[in-house]
Design an enzyme around this catalytic site. Structure first.
Site, PDB file in Angstrom:
ATOM      1  N   GLY A  17      -9.460 -34.904   4.826  1.00  0.00           N
ATOM      2  CA  GLY A  17      -9.453 -34.065   3.630  1.00  0.00           C
ATOM      3  C   GLY A  17      -8.227 -33.179   3.622  1.00  0.00           C
ATOM      4  N   CYS A  18      -8.357 -32.029   3.010  1.00  0.00           N
ATOM      5  CA  CYS A  18      -7.245 -31.079   2.908  1.00  0.00           C
ATOM      6  C   CYS A  18      -6.788 -30.638   4.296  1.00  0.00           C
ATOM      7  CB  CYS A  18      -7.693 -29.872   2.089  1.00  0.00           C
ATOM      8  SG  CYS A  18      -6.477 -28.545   2.027  1.00  0.00           S
ATOM      9  N   PHE A  19      -5.493 -30.725   4.557  1.00  0.00           N
ATOM     10  CA  PHE A  19      -5.002 -30.356   5.891  1.00  0.00           C
ATOM     11  C   PHE A  19      -5.171 -28.882   6.203  1.00  0.00           C
ATOM     12  CE2 PHE A  19      -0.416 -31.079   4.095  1.00  0.00           C
ATOM     13  CZ  PHE A  19      -0.438 -29.899   3.347  1.00  0.00           C
ATOM     14  N   TRP A  20      -5.265 -28.035   5.183  1.00  0.00           N
ATOM     15  CA  TRP A  20      -5.496 -26.607   5.423  1.00  0.00           C
ATOM     16  C   TRP A  20      -6.823 -26.365   6.135  1.00  0.00           C
ATOM     17  CZ3 TRP A  20      -4.471 -24.532  -0.184  1.00  0.00           C
ATOM     18  CH2 TRP A  20      -3.103 -24.556  -0.455  1.00  0.00           C
ATOM     19  N   CYS A  21      -7.802 -27.273   5.925  1.00  0.00           N
ATOM     20  CA  CYS A  21      -9.131 -27.092   6.513  1.00  0.00           C
ATOM     21  C   CYS A  21      -9.165 -27.418   8.009  1.00  0.00           C
ATOM     22  CB  CYS A  21     -10.148 -27.957   5.783  1.00  0.00           C
ATOM     23  SG  CYS A  21     -10.456 -27.442   4.083  1.00  0.00           S
TER      24      CYS A  21
END
Length: 186
Positions: A17-21
């Site tokens: 998913g989102c790499f920020w997570c």
């Protein structure tokens, strides 16, 4: 087969998913030396965030985890990875939809690919998930770091709405895991 000397590090590329997570979670893992967010799994050279985020490439948002295998094993890193995202949803994590948010693992080490595939087989046999694990597993071709403002995004922007609504609950879940003792902030 690659052999490591004492104190040497390895890398694994993880997309869930989102790499920020995933970034702030893996930063807290004992034995992880460095985490960078970026793109991998596609064919285009040097993609930008805008290109990847809008589905204009074949890359996924990923993190590059540099770790000391003498402190944290690949198996433990994968246990955390499979706990912190849903590896059974094809091209989607939560509200993030598209191939850029697919579950993917890339490694430059053929022996790690064998281990990763065995773990996925075990997960599928275990009944832990109601659906099969759809995580792609590939030999790493290239990793492209994302622009600097994406690196360490959660820690730099903890009050941003996405961080509060999406990432903070994942961090709370991570803090309660019994997989290992997370690093304390200095």
């Amino acid at each position: 087969m690659n052999t490591l000397n004492l104190g040497e590090v390895k890398k694994i590329i993880l997309g869930g998913g989102c790499f920020w997570c995933l970034d702030p979670i893996f930063q807290k893992v004992p034995g992880v030396r460095k985490v960078r967010v970026g793109f991998s799994g596609g064919t285009e050279k040097n993609p930008s965030y805008r290109e990847v985020a809008y589905g204009k490439t074949s890359h996924a948002e990923v993190i590059e985890v540099t770790y000391d295998p003498g402190i944290i094993t690949l198996e433990k890193l994968l246990e955390l990875f499979f706990t912190m995202h849903d590896p059974t949803t094809l091209n989607q994590q939560g509200a993030d939809k598209g191939t850029q948010y697919r579950s993917i693992i890339l490694s430059e080490y053929p022996e790690d690919i064998v281990v990763i595939k065995k773990i996925i087989e075990q997960l599928n046999r275990s009944g832990l998930y109601n659906s099969p694990v759809v995580t792609q597993v590939e030999i790493l071709d290239a990793f492209y770091p994302a622009e600097e403002y994406h690196q360490d995004y959660f820690n730099k922007n903890p009050q941003q709405a996405y961080c509060q609504i999406v990432i903070a609950p994942k961090m709370e879940k991570f803090e309660h895991l019994k997989i290992f003792s997370p690093k304390k902030d200095s």
